[in-house]
Structures are given as structure tokens and as C-alpha cells.
Design an enzyme around this catalytic site. Structure first.
Site: not given
Ligand code: PLP
Length: 376
Positions: A72, A140, A170, A190-192, A228, A315
């Protein structure tokens, strides 16, 4: 939950044990990565190791990687840098692009979710030259893979100075990412979404791109991102990136299971529909629409059976608004509120897919009138 089935990897993924171990070690240590003493140097070394690992995943040099708090932030940093100039984005982009408070023009997609090339060319030929074009690599909700390289080349042939950004959240760990081969200038990760921790991501920049610094303060991250560093998170991200490269083969297997699943679902309920089916998709994602059965009902029924899936993007889940992404692909409001997202990943087993098939087909038989099961 003893026999829980987690099929919501596009929302977030479980940490791999080796990622957890690297993070636990970092959490057990002290040290600000900017400090000159031995503790600081150890923290710095963790950050720089991770930078190499993430760079290897993206096919770039380590100095092209800036760590952020997630995709994000990476997306916002790029879009806000170009605020006030013409910005084009795909109509199926994530909220982390679409909800950025800058003027955005949507590039239409076809019914499979792929950018409509004719409409894109027309947008490039009319109006002022765009300053930025943002097109996600993988969606996504549907797993649809956009031909980013082809679109970027097309745009740059018409407008030499246009910058290209791709949200590759994704895609990472699911398909090979070759940043230089995308002809993009910026890319968000994004790591998660790839077995790493939440709250850490990266912005990849091509050499010579302008600084899109978004956070101002200390000189961290080559002055690209003050604050940091989240050393343990970054270390976990690095490990996850390293493991993701080796884990790509598992995605071949997930593709085989997904095919089996989609065949079984269509046999059980010929009226169901899979969004993006005609486009290249990542092997782990199915957007399954069962008209007449609201996603909310399906989610709750499956949750009671211990199956965790999602509707649309994480989201917007919980709000059950019709999916904006599916509507952009031409879905009716009913279809866009009757669609589930099933997404698998590194720890998915064939028995998880089988459990989903069994519970979903039993649910449809129980809840849907015969006529609706058969007609789309
Ligand atoms: N972009 C896509 C395509 C995503 O699927 C997501 C997460 O749902 C994001 C951005 C946002 O990533 P983050 O959770 O690291 O802010």
C-alpha cells in the site's frame, strides 16, 4: 481448528517456519541498523542480506530495492509522486491503487480481466501524454496475469517519457518475476503474500528513476524511505523471498489440483462460472461465481465447516459490496456478490482442495434450487 482448511492465501499467507526462525533471531537481538557499533552492524547486515534476497527474486540489483511498510505504501508513494499529472491505471487494480487520492483514469478490461488493448491505445493517442501508467501483474481476485511487458512497450513507443508501475504483490512467489523484462520503472511487493510477515514490503525502482520518497525524516533507505527499519520484518521478507524462488515448483502442483477442483465444481453445478478462465492465471486462484447463492451465505456456511476462503479482496470482505473488479469485467451485480475467491499456497495439500470440493458441492446441493444449479 484441528481439521481447518485455509484457502485464503491471496489475503495473507502463513509464515514459513524458516521465516519465523530468522525473525525470532532478529527479535532476540538489539540494534538500530543505522548505529555504528557491533549491534547496529549486525542489524544492518540482516537488512542488507534481505535486500540481496528480495533483489534476486525480482531479478534486479540490490540497490534497486527500497523497503517499505507494505505494498500500500509502495503504491501510494509512486502514485502521489505523479499527482497533478495524467495517470492511467487498469480498471481492476487493487484498492491500494484505486483509492489513492489522486486523479486516475481507468483503462477498461475485457470479460477475462485483461487490459483492452484497443481502448488502451486510444487512451494513449488522445489527451495529454500520460506521466504514469500503473498496471498490476496479477489480480488479487481472479489471478489473471496482465501482459505488462507488452503494454509497457506499447506505451513507451508512443510516449518515451511515460513511467510504468506494476503492483506485483500477487505475482511474487507464484510466477517468475523479471523486473527488467517487464519494461517497468517501479514495482511494488509485499512480504505477507509470499510466506513472509505482515507490515513489510518493497518498492523496486529502475536505475535513473526519480526519487518518489514519501516518508521524510532520517536518511534511511538511501533517503527513499525515512524511519527506523523494521529489521526483523525485513529479515523475514528476505528469507521468504529466498524460499519463494525454490518453492515455485509447488505452484505447478497447485495448478493440477486447481484444474481438478474447477472441473469437479462445474460438474456438480453446471450453472457456476469462473472469472478470468479464458486468460492466463496464476495456478493458485479461482474466482468462483454461483449465481443465486450470495457470497456472504457461502462464506459463513464454509466457515462453520472450518474452511477459510474469501470473497473479492480482503479489504472489501466483511462489507460484501459487489466486487468492483468483477463488475469491471462485465459481471452483473448479482454475479459480483455471489463470487468466492479460493486461493492456495505453499502449505496447501490436495486434501484441502478435496475438502473444499466436498463441502462446496454439498452446500450448493442443500441451498440452491435445482433450476439455478443448472442455469447460469
Ligand atoms: N496490491 C495487491 C494486489 C494486494 O493484493 C494487496 C493486499 O491485499 C495490496 C496491494 C496491499 O498490500 P499490503 O497489505 O502490503 O499493503
Amino acid at each position: 481448528m484441528a481439521d481447518a482448511v485455509y484457502l485464503d492465501y491471496n489475503a495473507t499467507t502463513p509464515l514459513k517456519p524458516a521465516v519465523y526462525d530468522v525473525m525470532a533471531e532478529a527479535f532476540g537481538d538489539v540494534g538500530n541498523a543505522s548505529a555504528v557499533h557491533a549491534y547496529g552492524r549486525r542489524a544492518r547486515s540482516r537488512v542488507e542480506t534481505a535486500r540481496e534476497q528480495v533483489a534476486a527474486l525480482a531479478g534486479v540489483h540490490a540497490n534497486q530495492v527500497t523497503f517499505t511498510s507494505g505494498a500500500t505504501e509502495s503504491n501510494n508513494a509512486v502514485l502521489k509522486h505523479f499527482a497533478g499529472r495524467r495517470i492511467l491505471i487498469g480498471a481492476t487494480e487493487h484498492n491500494a491503487i484505486c483509492n489513492c487520492p489522486v486523479d486516475l483514469e481507468l483503462i477498461p478490461v475485457d470479460q477475462d480481466g485483461l487490459i483492452n488493448i484497443d481502448a488502451f491505445e486510444k487512451m494513449l493517442e488522445t489527451g495529454p501524454a500520460p506521466a504514469l501508467i500503473s498496471i498490476m501483474l496479477v489480480n488479487n481476485e481472479t489471478g489473471v496475469i496482465q501482459p505488462v511487458a507488452k503494454l509497457a512497450k506499447l506505451a513507451k513507443a508512443k510516449h518515451r517519457d511515460v513511467f510504468i508501475h506494476s503492483d506485483a504483490v500477487q505475482a511474487a512467489g507464484r510466477i517468475k518475476i523479471d523486473f527488467p523484462g517487464l519494461y517497468a520503472d517501479f514495482m511494488s511487493l509485499s512480504a505477507h503474500k509470499m510466506a513472509g510477515p505482515q507490515g513489510v514490503g518493497a518498492l523496486i525502482c529502475a536505475p535513473g528513476t526519480p526519487s518518489v520518497a514519501f516518508m521524510h525524516g532520517g536518511g534511511q533507505e538511501k533517503r527513499q524511505r525515512a524511519g527506523t527499519e523494521n529489521v526483523a520484518g525485513i529479515a523475514g521478507f528476505g528469507k521468504a523471498a529466498e524460499l519463494a524462488i525454490a518453492d515455485m515448483a509447488h505452484y505447478q502442483q497447485l495448478g493440477v489440483w486447481r484444474e481438478k477442483m474447477e472441473r469437479a465444481l462445474k460438474e456438480a453445478a453446471p450453472g457456476c462460472k469462473i472469472f478470468g478462465e479464458g486468460a492466463p492465471r496464476t495456478a493458485n486462484t479461482t474466482a468462483l461465481c454461483m449465481p443465486g447463492l450470495p457470497a456472504q451465505t457461502q462464506l459463513m456456511t464454509l466457515d462453520l465447516a472450518g474452511i477459510a476462503i474469501s470473497s473479492g479482496s480482503a479489504c472489501s470482505s466483511g462489507t460484501f459490496k459487489p466486487s468492483r473488479v468483477l463488475q469491471a469485467m462485465g459481471a452483473s451485480e448479482e454475479e459480483a456478490t455471489s463470487t468466492l475467491r479460493i486461493s492456495s499456497g505453499w502449505n496447501t495439500k490436495e486434501s484441502d482442495i478435496d475438502a473444499f470440493i466436498d463441502h462446496w458441492t454439498a452446500m450448493v446441493r442443500r441451498l440452491l434450487p435445482q433450476s439455478e444449479k443448472e442455469s447460469a
